[in-house]
Every structure is written in C-alpha cells, then in structure tokens.
Design a protein around this motif. Structure first.
Motif, PDB file in Angstrom:
ATOM      1  N   VAL A  16       0.832  -1.207   0.000  1.00 40.04           N
ATOM      2  CA  VAL A  16       0.000   0.000   0.000  1.00 40.04           C
ATOM      3  C   VAL A  16       0.869   1.261   0.000  1.00 40.04           C
ATOM      4  N   PHE A  17       1.856   1.325   0.894  1.00 37.26           N
ATOM      5  CA  PHE A  17       2.628   2.564   1.017  1.00 37.26           C
ATOM      6  C   PHE A  17       3.623   2.748  -0.125  1.00 37.26           C
ATOM      7  N   HIS A  18       3.975   1.670  -0.788  1.00 37.04           N
ATOM      8  CA  HIS A  18       4.758   1.803  -2.015  1.00 37.04           C
ATOM      9  C   HIS A  18       3.926   2.543  -3.060  1.00 37.04           C
ATOM     10  N   GLN A  19       2.658   2.206  -3.151  1.00 39.19           N
ATOM     11  CA  GLN A  19       1.756   2.877  -4.092  1.00 39.19           C
ATOM     12  C   GLN A  19       1.531   4.332  -3.695  1.00 39.19           C
ATOM     13  N   VAL A  20       1.393   4.593  -2.382  1.00 44.44           N
ATOM     14  CA  VAL A  20       1.183   5.966  -1.896  1.00 44.44           C
ATOM     15  C   VAL A  20       2.388   6.839  -2.253  1.00 44.44           C
TER      16      VAL A  20
END
Length: 486
Positions: free
Chosen positions: A288-292
C-alpha cells in the motif's frame, strides 16, 4: 500463520474477534453506556448505524480492561508490539497527544531537563506544564525559501548534550508535518552515549514501519519510546494511537503513567479500530505505502510542471538537518503565486470541494495515505493549476517565516500557573506569555508559556489572523487579548 518478519500471527485481531463473539451473545445490558446498544438513542443509532453502536460497550471480563489488560487487549498490544518492532505497545484512546504526554511524563520529573526542538507539537509543552520539567531548546535551522523549520542538526544536539549533561532525555520530531527527518540513528546514539533516553514524536510516521524506501522508524533506530498516530496514515479511527517502547523501558511504570490521565472507559470502537488497522498494515502495508509514495511523486512532478508552485521532496536532503524525506508527504510552497498557503487552502475547500490537511503562511499539505486514488490527485493538480490562473498576484509583502526563534524566560509550568493579567495584544510586547498561541493544524506554538512576546511574534499572529489561519490556545477566543505574567 506468520507474515513478513513477524514472530506472531498478524492475521489475528483479538479485540475485534471478541466483540464479534459478544455481539452474537445477545447479552441483556444493565451496565453503561446508557444508550443500551442504541435502543435508548434512536437518532444516534440512525446516524452511526446499529453495527457501530452495538459494540460501543463498557469494559467487562470477556472484553478485558484497558487500564489493566490481561486477555484480549493484552494480546492486541503484543501483536502491535510485534508488528512495529517494539518491546511493548500500548493502545491509546486519547489521541497521540496522550501518547506524547505519557512518553514525556515517563522520562521526566519536576526540575529535570529535556532537550527538544522548539517546533514541537503543543502536547509536548503541555506535558512540561504537567510535570515541571525544563525544556532545553535546540532551535532548528530554517529553509529560507520555504520558511519552514527543518530537522535537528547533529552538531546542535551534541552541543546541547555537552552543555546540559544532566538532561534526562532528547526528544525528536520525526518526521515533521512537512516530511522532514533528522538523523535519527545518530541522535539516538548521542543520547544513549550520554546516559539519556531518546523519545520520538512519530505522529506522522506510522507508515515508516511498513514502507520500502521510507525513512527509518523510531524503533528500528533504537529509540526508547515513540508516539505513533495510527489514525493519521495508519487508517484507524480518529483519536486512536499507539505508544511504543523499547527494551530498556519498564512497561509497568509506563502503564501507571498512562493511567494517571487516560480514561478508565476506553472506547472499544477506537481499540478495535487499532486492532483491525494493525492487522491491515502488517498484512498489506508494504504494498500500500509503495503505491502511496509513487502517487505522491507523480503529483509532485505534475504540480511543479504547472509553474509557480514548488512541491518539494528529496532534493532538500542535505545529510544533516534534512537527513531524509518522507516521500508520501505532498507539501507545496505557494508564495510564488502571490498567495499564502492558508489562502490556497480556503480556495480549494470553498470553490473546488477539496479538503487538504492544512495551509500555513507559505505552504499547503495534502496528506496522502492508503485511501487515496490517482483520479483525486488529478483533480487536486487541476484545481491548483486553475487557482494559479485565476488568482495569481504580486507576492511582495507576504510573510514567509513559519518558525520564529523564541526567547525563553521561565519554565512552561511556572509561567502557566503564575499570577497573570490579560492585556490587549498590541500592549503585550515585552511581557512574558502565560498561555499558548498557535495555528491549528499543525499545532506548533508561535508562543508558549514562559516566552517573551516580541514585535516579530505579534506581527506574525496578526498576519496569520488576517490571512484566515485557525488560531487556538489563548483564553480569549478572538485572540484580541493575551494572558501575561504580572
């Protein structure tokens, strides 16, 4: 099953599962809360839903007790500690304010010194009012173009430690609201080498524990305690937080400190949201935070291509006062289009139905996390481009400095409880303030108890009021008067 590098089964959510079991039991409630699973307050039930009010329950044996956990809450705290790499984790239902204050109250007693940057959240200085500890401020370097305070420089921390060898702790903001990170590992080592604890206000860094390529987390850096705002980037309900501690802190004493101020009626809505969100982060956080981070980087490029704005990022890194940068933060400097950040903030909300986190004197912050989508970022970029076209003007005369170096006269506790009088703002110059003045958010005081009121500070307060900043702190809600020492 184990997930990632965790030791425990992170797919388990003990508080949530206990509440689901309880819901199915159809227990007759002769206890509080008085709405009795929503039956006594139909309007509230219609607004929040039966699913929600049905688990707004009181502590009882099957559901454990937050003040002294022995079963499901204890299991949830152990899972949180495992997920965040801490020796112990405490579920907090009074916001990260409560976490920060418990951290400071654990480390400091009356008359003891604590080294910290002045651009701390008001909860830190509130804790000093409560316990009587003495702040030793490390004034941060300021980025002259952006007008924002940066991280703690290693040399300044070393100097403060050398000049105050009896200080008991060093506190670090990591990251700042704008995403600026200090050299946390180096500061932790300096503090420990001097026999001091290192405390980290990590309100805006929950995702550091679950992101690839993000700055180091407090626990990974060896910090003794960290306050983590799970409700910010972690996805839990507003007001829910974690307090993490390392192996050299006595967890039983921390619990006693927490219980001095935390409610004895812990909300199961907040606790279950922490439990479910911790599970979600442990199982899916890295993806998720890679995408963010990717979305934020894309938005930075698009905003900078508009012209006039400066969406800043890792190019600010200098190896010291900006040791690292949180790439999920979308901070944008606005003064070059002739508008204060708070003016852009207001236009975005009032004319484009876009609510961003905050606008200050020179910048805005769009807070990105797991719920954001690319199409909404496109809408933000388009709105900023249109605002530039419609509202750009000459920026001369705009203030730029977000941080003003204070003159500390007395301790926050002494000033807060001292005899005081109320003076009109314009007559208070030269006096010692006995209350807070700040723009919220971000909640960093322009003035704190015990600091001298200067002409520059008064100009800043007046300017922030005129530009529409949400000002909080003083007893006078209109901030026409200030309480000062007699």
């Amino acid at each position: 099953m184990k997930t990632g590098n965790f030791q425990l089964d992170q797919s388990y959510a003990p508080i949530y599962e206990a509440l689901e079991t309880f819901r199915k039991m159809r227990v007759v409630p002769f206890d509080v809360p008085g709405h009795k699973r929503g039956r006594g307050n139909p309007e509230l039930t219609a607004f929040l839903g039966q699913q929600c009010v049905g688990v707004d329950v009181n502590s009882m044996k099957p559901l454990d007790n937050l003040c002294h956990p022995v079963s499901v809450i204890q299991k949830a705290e152990k899972l949180a500690a495992d997920a965040f790499g801490a020796a112990h984790a405490f579920l907090m239902v009074g916001g990260t304010t409560s976490s920060v204050q418990s951290m400071v109250l654990t480390a400091c007693k009356r008359g003891e010194e604590i080294i910290l940057p002045r651009n701390v959240h008001k909860s830190v200085i509130n804790a000093l009012v409560l316990c009587g500890a003495i702040p030793v401020y490390v004034n941060p370097e300021v980025d002259q173009r952006l007008g924002i305070s940066l991280g703690m420089q290693r040399e300044q921390v070393a100097k403060a430690i050398a000049e105050h060898p009896n200080a008991v702790a060093v506190l670090v903001n990591n990251p700042t609201y704008y995403g600026i990170c200090s050299d946390l590992r180096a500061i932790v080592k300096m503090a420990h080498d001097a026999g001091m604890r290192c405390l980290v206000d990590e309100a805006h860094g929950t995702h550091f524990y679950f992101g690839n390529g993000l700055p180091v987390s407090a626990m990974a850096a060896g910090a003794d305690m960290a306050a983590v705002s799970m409700h910010k980037s972690g996805g839990s309900l507003t007001q829910s937080s974690l307090l993490l501690v390392g192996p050299n802190i006595h967890a039983g004493y921390v619990r006693q400190i927490i219980n001095l101020t935390q409610t004895t009626s812990g909300s199961y809505l907040l606790m279950s949201s922490l439990d479910i969100s911790r599970r979600n982060l442990a199982l899916r956080g890295r993806d998720v935070f890679h995408q963010v981070a990717d979305m934020a980087e894309y938005a930075r490029q698009e905003i900078n291509a508009v012209g006039g704005y400066y969406a800043f990022g890792r190019e600010l890194m200098n190896g010291n006062s900006v040791f690292d940068f949180d790439t999920t933060k979308l901070s944008v400097h606005t003064l070059d289009i002739g508008l204060a950040g708070i003016e852009v903030y207001d236009i975005l909300r009032d004319e484009y139905d876009i609510q961003i986190e905050f606008g200050d004197i020179g910048n805005i912050l769009a807070y990105l996390s797991m719920g954001d989508r690319a199409q909404e970022l496109e809408r933000l970029v388009s709105a900023l481009a249109e605002i530039r076209r419609r509202y750009q003007k000459d920026g001369s005369g705009l203030l730029s400095q977000e941080y003003i170096e204070p003159e500390v006269v007395t301790s926050p506790q002494e000033a807060f409880y001292a005899e005081k009088i109320s003076l009109p703002l314009e007559q208070s110059e030269g006096r010692v303030c006995s209350e807070f003045v700040m723009c919220y958010p971000p909640g960093i005081p322009i003035l704190a108890p015990g600091e001298r009121i200067t002409a520059e500070i008064l100009e800043h307060i007046q300017y922030a009021k005129e530009k529409g900043c949400s000002m909080t702190g003083p007893e006078d809600p209109e901030i026409k008067q200030l309480n000062v020492l007699v």
